[in-house]
Design a protein around this motif. Structure first.
Motif, PDB file in Angstrom:
ATOM      1  N   LYS A   1      -0.022  -1.520 -30.852  1.00  0.00           N
ATOM      2  CA  LYS A   1       1.080  -2.458 -31.105  1.00  0.00           C
ATOM      3  C   LYS A   1       2.269  -2.235 -30.178  1.00  0.00           C
ATOM      4  O   LYS A   1       3.307  -2.868 -30.335  1.00  0.00           O
ATOM      5  CB  LYS A   1       1.539  -2.341 -32.555  1.00  0.00           C
ATOM      6  CG  LYS A   1       0.479  -2.755 -33.558  1.00  0.00           C
ATOM      7  CD  LYS A   1       0.987  -2.611 -34.971  1.00  0.00           C
ATOM      8  CE  LYS A   1      -0.097  -2.999 -35.966  1.00  0.00           C
ATOM      9  NZ  LYS A   1       0.340  -2.776 -37.349  1.00  0.00           N
ATOM     10  N   GLY A   2       2.113  -1.311 -29.242  1.00  0.00           N
ATOM     11  CA  GLY A   2       3.184  -1.039 -28.291  1.00  0.00           C
ATOM     12  C   GLY A   2       4.234  -0.063 -28.801  1.00  0.00           C
ATOM     13  O   GLY A   2       5.251   0.140 -28.141  1.00  0.00           O
ATOM     14  N   GLN A   3       3.988   0.554 -29.939  1.00  0.00           N
ATOM     15  CA  GLN A   3       4.920   1.531 -30.502  1.00  0.00           C
ATOM     16  C   GLN A   3       4.616   2.923 -29.936  1.00  0.00           C
ATOM     17  O   GLN A   3       3.462   3.315 -29.839  1.00  0.00           O
ATOM     18  CB  GLN A   3       4.799   1.578 -32.032  1.00  0.00           C
ATOM     19  CG  GLN A   3       5.133   0.281 -32.714  1.00  0.00           C
ATOM     20  CD  GLN A   3       6.604  -0.050 -32.611  1.00  0.00           C
ATOM     21  OE1 GLN A   3       7.452   0.816 -32.759  1.00  0.00           O
ATOM     22  NE2 GLN A   3       6.906  -1.299 -32.336  1.00  0.00           N
ATOM     23  N   TRP A   4       5.679   3.633 -29.586  1.00  0.00           N
ATOM     24  CA  TRP A   4       5.505   4.988 -29.076  1.00  0.00           C
ATOM     25  C   TRP A   4       5.607   5.988 -30.216  1.00  0.00           C
ATOM     26  O   TRP A   4       6.413   5.831 -31.134  1.00  0.00           O
ATOM     27  CB  TRP A   4       6.546   5.298 -28.004  1.00  0.00           C
ATOM     28  CG  TRP A   4       6.151   4.687 -26.698  1.00  0.00           C
ATOM     29  CD1 TRP A   4       6.498   3.464 -26.229  1.00  0.00           C
ATOM     30  CD2 TRP A   4       5.288   5.255 -25.738  1.00  0.00           C
ATOM     31  NE1 TRP A   4       5.901   3.231 -25.014  1.00  0.00           N
ATOM     32  CE2 TRP A   4       5.162   4.331 -24.685  1.00  0.00           C
ATOM     33  CE3 TRP A   4       4.604   6.468 -25.639  1.00  0.00           C
ATOM     34  CZ2 TRP A   4       4.379   4.576 -23.561  1.00  0.00           C
ATOM     35  CZ3 TRP A   4       3.836   6.709 -24.519  1.00  0.00           C
ATOM     36  CH2 TRP A   4       3.727   5.770 -23.494  1.00  0.00           C
ATOM     37  N   HIS A   5       4.769   7.011 -30.153  1.00  0.00           N
ATOM     38  CA  HIS A   5       4.741   8.066 -31.158  1.00  0.00           C
ATOM     39  C   HIS A   5       4.794   9.416 -30.451  1.00  0.00           C
ATOM     40  O   HIS A   5       4.338   9.551 -29.322  1.00  0.00           O
ATOM     41  CB  HIS A   5       3.445   8.007 -31.982  1.00  0.00           C
ATOM     42  CG  HIS A   5       3.246   6.684 -32.648  1.00  0.00           C
ATOM     43  ND1 HIS A   5       3.733   6.403 -33.885  1.00  0.00           N
ATOM     44  CD2 HIS A   5       2.612   5.558 -32.217  1.00  0.00           C
ATOM     45  CE1 HIS A   5       3.405   5.167 -34.215  1.00  0.00           C
ATOM     46  NE2 HIS A   5       2.731   4.628 -33.215  1.00  0.00           N
ATOM     47  N   GLU A   6       5.338  10.394 -31.145  1.00  0.00           N
ATOM     48  CA  GLU A   6       5.368  11.753 -30.626  1.00  0.00           C
ATOM     49  C   GLU A   6       4.802  12.674 -31.702  1.00  0.00           C
ATOM     50  O   GLU A   6       5.175  12.562 -32.871  1.00  0.00           O
ATOM     51  CB  GLU A   6       6.801  12.141 -30.286  1.00  0.00           C
ATOM     52  CG  GLU A   6       6.905  13.352 -29.412  1.00  0.00           C
ATOM     53  CD  GLU A   6       8.323  13.571 -28.911  1.00  0.00           C
ATOM     54  OE1 GLU A   6       9.054  14.323 -29.572  1.00  0.00           O
ATOM     55  OE2 GLU A   6       8.675  12.970 -27.875  1.00  0.00           O
TER      56      GLU A   6
ATOM     57  N   ILE B   1       2.904  15.803 -27.654  1.00  0.00           N
ATOM     58  CA  ILE B   1       2.290  14.698 -26.921  1.00  0.00           C
ATOM     59  C   ILE B   1       2.937  13.380 -27.348  1.00  0.00           C
ATOM     60  O   ILE B   1       3.358  13.229 -28.483  1.00  0.00           O
ATOM     61  CB  ILE B   1       0.763  14.636 -27.140  1.00  0.00           C
ATOM     62  CG1 ILE B   1       0.424  14.493 -28.629  1.00  0.00           C
ATOM     63  CG2 ILE B   1       0.089  15.858 -26.547  1.00  0.00           C
ATOM     64  CD1 ILE B   1      -1.034  14.229 -28.901  1.00  0.00           C
ATOM     65  N   ALA B   2       3.037  12.464 -26.402  1.00  0.00           N
ATOM     66  CA  ALA B   2       3.564  11.127 -26.678  1.00  0.00           C
ATOM     67  C   ALA B   2       2.487  10.130 -26.318  1.00  0.00           C
ATOM     68  O   ALA B   2       1.783  10.291 -25.320  1.00  0.00           O
ATOM     69  CB  ALA B   2       4.822  10.870 -25.864  1.00  0.00           C
TER      70      ALA B   2
END
Length: 81
Positions: A59-64, A53-54
């Motif tokens: 804070k606008g940071q994308w994580h996976e 999942i992403a």
């Protein structure tokens, strides 16, 4: 492990089950509400597929991350009747 508790309660002129502060739809009888809670509790325990999942944080940071399909909660039913 996560715990999910379904509570059978009188609600809206009938019976319902409640998880936290959220009520199910009302059922005409206690038995119908109990049966619905048992079905919902059983469905919560069914494993799913492991998925990647992403998501974007505040804070606008994308994580996976990998979400395990076998990480299912324990479920309980409490009857307040």
């Amino acid at each position: 492990m996560t715990e999910v508790t379904y509570v059978i309660v009188e609600h809206d002129g009938g019976w319902a089950y409640k998880v936290g502060a959220v009520f199910s739809e009302p059922y005409a009888t206690h038995a119908l509400a109990t049966a619905a809670a048992k079905r919902a509790a059983a469905e919560q325990r069914v494993p799913g597929r492991t998925e990647v999942i992403a998501y974007e944080d505040e804070k606008g940071q994308w994580h996976e991350e990998t979400a395990s399909g076998s990480d299912r909660p324990n479920t309980h039913i409490i009857d307040k009747a």
